[in-house]
Design an enzyme around this catalytic site. Structure first.
Site, short mmCIF file in Angstrom:
data_model
loop_
_atom_site.label_atom_id
_atom_site.label_comp_id
_atom_site.label_asym_id
_atom_site.label_seq_id
_atom_site.Cartn_x
_atom_site.Cartn_y
_atom_site.Cartn_z
N HIS A 68 0.81 -1.23 0.00
CA HIS A 68 0.00 0.00 0.00
C HIS A 68 0.84 1.27 0.00
O HIS A 68 0.29 2.35 -0.21
CB HIS A 68 -0.94 0.01 1.21
CG HIS A 68 -0.25 0.33 2.49
ND1 HIS A 68 0.56 -0.57 3.14
CD2 HIS A 68 -0.22 1.48 3.21
CE1 HIS A 68 1.04 0.00 4.23
NE2 HIS A 68 0.59 1.24 4.30
N HIS A 83 1.20 6.57 -1.44
CA HIS A 83 0.34 5.78 -0.56
C HIS A 83 -0.95 5.45 -1.30
O HIS A 83 -1.71 6.35 -1.66
CB HIS A 83 0.03 6.56 0.72
CG HIS A 83 -0.57 5.72 1.80
ND1 HIS A 83 -1.88 5.32 1.78
CD2 HIS A 83 -0.01 5.19 2.90
CE1 HIS A 83 -2.12 4.59 2.85
NE2 HIS A 83 -0.99 4.50 3.55
#
Length: 161
Positions: A68, A83
């Site tokens: 992620h 992100h």
């Protein structure tokens, strides 16, 4: 006078030949030029896997095991965090297929992770992908460029060192 004219001509054609042979573009510009053209908005189809690409060339300082988040450090010292999604760490890597490893050199436009955006939405998380300059204090100015649809290889942050 004629020696001066010849010298200028030689300098001009030498510079022209060097640019033609070695190119004048940065690695990011070359990657963007070679990338397939797309004008799809950032909210494009969520039914298929989407590739999250490196926004800049550099070395991966961080690669989250869950896929992620990625930290990239550029050659000129910019540290950037990519992100994918909001709170997607809670998915523990489900729906993320990481394509890179820590300390790997990446080029702008290179796929970092393939993400099943529909799976993220089904899990109740936002699919917004954030880019954050983590060493803003070392920069003179970091300004987001807002007000337009994001397209591949289009600048989204203005960084002044």
């Amino acid at each position: 006078m004629w020696v001066y004219a010849i010298a200028i001509g030689v300098a001009f054609f030498t510079a022209f030949a060097l640019v033609a042979i070695f190119d004048y573009r940065t690695a990011e510009q070359k990657a963007c030029a070679d990338a397939p053209s797309t004008s799809a908005p950032a909210t494009a189809s969520l039914a298929e896997d989407e590739g999250i690409v490196a926004p800049v060339s550099g070395v991966l300082a961080t690669v989250a095991k869950t896929g992620h988040a990625f930290g990239i450090k550029t050659a000129d010292g910019v540290e950037l965090l990519v992100h994918v999604g909001i709170d997607t760490v809670q998915m523990d890597g489900d729906g993320f297929d990481v394509k890179v490893v820590k300390k790997q050199e990446v080029f702008a436009g290179e796929v970092l992770v393939e993400v099943d955006l529909a799976k993220i939405e089904q899990a109740g998380y936002a699919t917004t992908t954030l880019m954050t300059v983590t060493n803003t204090k070392a920069m003179r100015a970091v300004t987001p460029l807002v007000g337009s649809t994001v397209e591949a290889c289009a600048p989204v942050i203005d960084i002044q060192r």
